[in-house]
Design a protein around this motif. Structure first.
Motif, PDB file in Angstrom:
ATOM      1  N   GLU A 201      35.447  43.392  39.891  1.00  0.00           N
ATOM      2  CA  GLU A 201      34.491  43.578  40.983  1.00  0.00           C
ATOM      3  C   GLU A 201      35.212  43.661  42.318  1.00  0.00           C
ATOM      4  O   GLU A 201      34.882  44.506  43.173  1.00  0.00           O
ATOM      5  CB  GLU A 201      33.486  42.424  40.983  1.00  0.00           C
ATOM      6  CG  GLU A 201      32.390  42.576  42.027  1.00  0.00           C
ATOM      7  CD  GLU A 201      31.392  41.437  41.982  1.00  0.00           C
ATOM      8  OE1 GLU A 201      30.477  41.405  42.838  1.00  0.00           O
ATOM      9  OE2 GLU A 201      31.532  40.578  41.099  1.00  0.00           O
ATOM     10  N   ALA A 202      36.208  42.782  42.531  1.00  0.00           N
ATOM     11  CA  ALA A 202      36.966  42.823  43.776  1.00  0.00           C
ATOM     12  C   ALA A 202      37.737  44.131  43.910  1.00  0.00           C
ATOM     13  O   ALA A 202      37.791  44.738  44.999  1.00  0.00           O
ATOM     14  CB  ALA A 202      37.930  41.633  43.835  1.00  0.00           C
ATOM     15  N   GLU A 203      38.322  44.573  42.802  1.00  0.00           N
ATOM     16  CA  GLU A 203      39.036  45.845  42.839  1.00  0.00           C
ATOM     17  C   GLU A 203      38.084  47.003  43.136  1.00  0.00           C
ATOM     18  O   GLU A 203      38.436  47.939  43.866  1.00  0.00           O
ATOM     19  CB  GLU A 203      39.741  46.086  41.498  1.00  0.00           C
ATOM     20  CG  GLU A 203      40.923  45.145  41.264  1.00  0.00           C
ATOM     21  CD  GLU A 203      41.569  45.372  39.913  1.00  0.00           C
ATOM     22  OE1 GLU A 203      40.966  46.120  39.099  1.00  0.00           O
ATOM     23  OE2 GLU A 203      42.657  44.808  39.676  1.00  0.00           O
ATOM     24  N   ALA A 204      36.859  46.909  42.591  1.00  0.00           N
ATOM     25  CA  ALA A 204      35.873  47.957  42.863  1.00  0.00           C
ATOM     26  C   ALA A 204      35.485  47.974  44.338  1.00  0.00           C
ATOM     27  O   ALA A 204      35.363  49.043  44.959  1.00  0.00           O
ATOM     28  CB  ALA A 204      34.635  47.753  41.988  1.00  0.00           C
ATOM     29  N   ARG A 205      35.271  46.761  44.912  1.00  0.00           N
ATOM     30  CA  ARG A 205      34.934  46.697  46.344  1.00  0.00           C
ATOM     31  C   ARG A 205      36.079  47.234  47.200  1.00  0.00           C
ATOM     32  O   ARG A 205      35.858  47.940  48.178  1.00  0.00           O
ATOM     33  CB  ARG A 205      34.610  45.254  46.731  1.00  0.00           C
ATOM     34  CG  ARG A 205      33.292  44.742  46.175  1.00  0.00           C
ATOM     35  CD  ARG A 205      32.816  43.507  46.938  1.00  0.00           C
ATOM     36  NE  ARG A 205      33.818  42.452  46.913  1.00  0.00           N
ATOM     37  CZ  ARG A 205      33.868  41.500  45.996  1.00  0.00           C
ATOM     38  NH1 ARG A 205      32.980  41.480  45.001  1.00  0.00           N
ATOM     39  NH2 ARG A 205      34.801  40.561  46.045  1.00  0.00           N
ATOM     40  N   LEU A 206      37.304  46.869  46.818  1.00  0.00           N
ATOM     41  CA  LEU A 206      38.459  47.354  47.567  1.00  0.00           C
ATOM     42  C   LEU A 206      38.564  48.874  47.495  1.00  0.00           C
ATOM     43  O   LEU A 206      38.812  49.538  48.509  1.00  0.00           O
ATOM     44  CB  LEU A 206      39.728  46.704  47.010  1.00  0.00           C
ATOM     45  CG  LEU A 206      41.055  47.137  47.652  1.00  0.00           C
ATOM     46  CD1 LEU A 206      41.053  46.802  49.134  1.00  0.00           C
ATOM     47  CD2 LEU A 206      42.243  46.474  46.945  1.00  0.00           C
ATOM     48  N   GLU A 207      38.366  49.401  46.297  1.00  0.00           N
ATOM     49  CA  GLU A 207      38.429  50.856  46.139  1.00  0.00           C
ATOM     50  C   GLU A 207      37.325  51.544  46.930  1.00  0.00           C
ATOM     51  O   GLU A 207      37.536  52.588  47.571  1.00  0.00           O
ATOM     52  CB  GLU A 207      38.341  51.207  44.655  1.00  0.00           C
ATOM     53  CG  GLU A 207      38.497  52.685  44.340  1.00  0.00           C
ATOM     54  CD  GLU A 207      39.883  53.202  44.666  1.00  0.00           C
ATOM     55  OE1 GLU A 207      40.001  54.427  44.867  1.00  0.00           O
ATOM     56  OE2 GLU A 207      40.826  52.390  44.713  1.00  0.00           O
ATOM     57  N   ALA A 209      35.859  50.338  49.639  1.00  0.00           N
ATOM     58  CA  ALA A 209      36.198  50.252  51.063  1.00  0.00           C
ATOM     59  C   ALA A 209      37.252  51.275  51.450  1.00  0.00           C
ATOM     60  O   ALA A 209      37.174  51.894  52.529  1.00  0.00           O
ATOM     61  CB  ALA A 209      36.689  48.835  51.380  1.00  0.00           C
ATOM     62  N   LYS A 210      38.246  51.456  50.561  1.00  0.00           N
ATOM     63  CA  LYS A 210      39.267  52.464  50.839  1.00  0.00           C
ATOM     64  C   LYS A 210      38.650  53.865  50.929  1.00  0.00           C
ATOM     65  O   LYS A 210      38.976  54.655  51.821  1.00  0.00           O
ATOM     66  CB  LYS A 210      40.336  52.442  49.743  1.00  0.00           C
ATOM     67  CG  LYS A 210      41.234  51.215  49.793  1.00  0.00           C
ATOM     68  CD  LYS A 210      42.278  51.285  48.689  1.00  0.00           C
ATOM     69  CE  LYS A 210      43.220  50.080  48.751  1.00  0.00           C
ATOM     70  NZ  LYS A 210      44.233  50.135  47.667  1.00  0.00           N
TER      71      LYS A 210
END
Length: 283
Positions: A201-207, A209-210
């Motif tokens: 989930e954090a990686e998805a949010r980071l992606e 946001a990018k």
């Protein structure tokens, strides 16, 4: 009358004498003969003539393989667990004289020897090792008692472990331990799953946001390029900015009017003058 009694006595005496003097040893046995209380010889299977009243058959030994059922016993392992175990031994008499004179009762001696050796071997093992090493226990048991039984004129053919199982109390403890271990593994699995889900989930949010940042950068770049193109097309330096601002203003009003939640759209009373002002008062 006296003569008849003597005759009967002689007949009985003759019969007993023949019975004591002529002996037939069956196959699978060996008989130990003592003469006046001392070992004389060992009779093999077949017909034999003895000296009546002097030679005496003291022992009849079976030379076939014997199966000795070792009684069940409780054994304490190195980690203080209580096991219930029993065994079975296959022995054969190879030296009849040693078997009858070397020990009082060779069958009882072998059974006790197996029991004590089995307790000693299992006492050096942990519970898990004892339950999973039956072949190793059997090999050590046979090695430890083979020399001792040979001194008694016996050959140890094989020793088999019939059963090794925890006591009733230990079984309950093991069941509770197994249940606790399964619960622990389930908790670890759930925690690992939650951890992986949080990471994803954090990686998805980071992606996301990018990607949003890239979109904003591209939109800003496009706006800058649009301003540059308009500025290059119109000599007046102020008019392009006013033009783009008016365009944004009109687009915002259009978006507001098309919104599903908008029932009423309020427009400035001097919208034409506002636009005209944005355009620098030019027509």
């Amino acid at each position: 009358m006296g003569g008849e009694i003597v005759s009967i006595f002689l007949i009985v005496f003759l019969f007993v004498t023949l019975w004591k003097g002529v002996r037939i040893v069956p196959q699978g046995e060996e008989w130990v003969v003592e003469r006046l209380g001392k070992y004389s010889k060992t009779l093999m299977p077949g017909l034999h003539i003895l000296v009546p009243y002097i030679d005496n058959v003291a022992y009849k030994v079976v030379t076939k393989d014997m199966i000795l059922d070792i009684p069940q016993q409780e054994v304490i392992t190195r980690d203080n667990a209580v096991l219930i175990t029993n065994a079975i031994a296959f022995v054969k008499v190879t030296d009849t004289q040693s078997a009858v004179y070397g020990v009082t009762n060779f069958q009882m001696a072998v059974m006790n020897l197996v029991q004590t050796s089995l307790r000693s071997i299992l006492g050096d093992m942990d519970l898990d090792q004892a339950l999973s090493s039956r072949d190793q226990i059997k090999a050590r048991l046979k090695t430890s008692i083979a020399v001792d039984v040979a001194d008694w004129g016996l050959t140890l053919k094989s020793v088999e472990i019939q059963d090794i199982s925890p006591s009733g109390t230990m079984q309950k403890s093991m069941e509770l331990q197994a249940a606790a271990e399964r619960e622990r593994k389930a908790t670890v699995t759930r925690a690992e799953g939650d951890k992986q889900a949080a990471i994803l989930e954090a990686e998805a949010r980071l992606e996301s946001a990018k990607r949003d940042a890239e979109v904003q950068i591209r939109l800003a770049t496009a706006s800058a390029e649009a301003i540059r193109l308009v500025t290059d097309a119109i000599p007046d330096k102020e008019l392009p900015a006013l033009y783009l601002l008016g365009e944004k203003y009109i687009a915002s009003l259009k978006e507001l009017g098309s919104s599903n939640g908008s029932k009423v759209v309020l427009l400035p009373a001097d919208i034409m003058k506002s636009v005209e002002g944005l355009l620098g008062g030019r027509r």
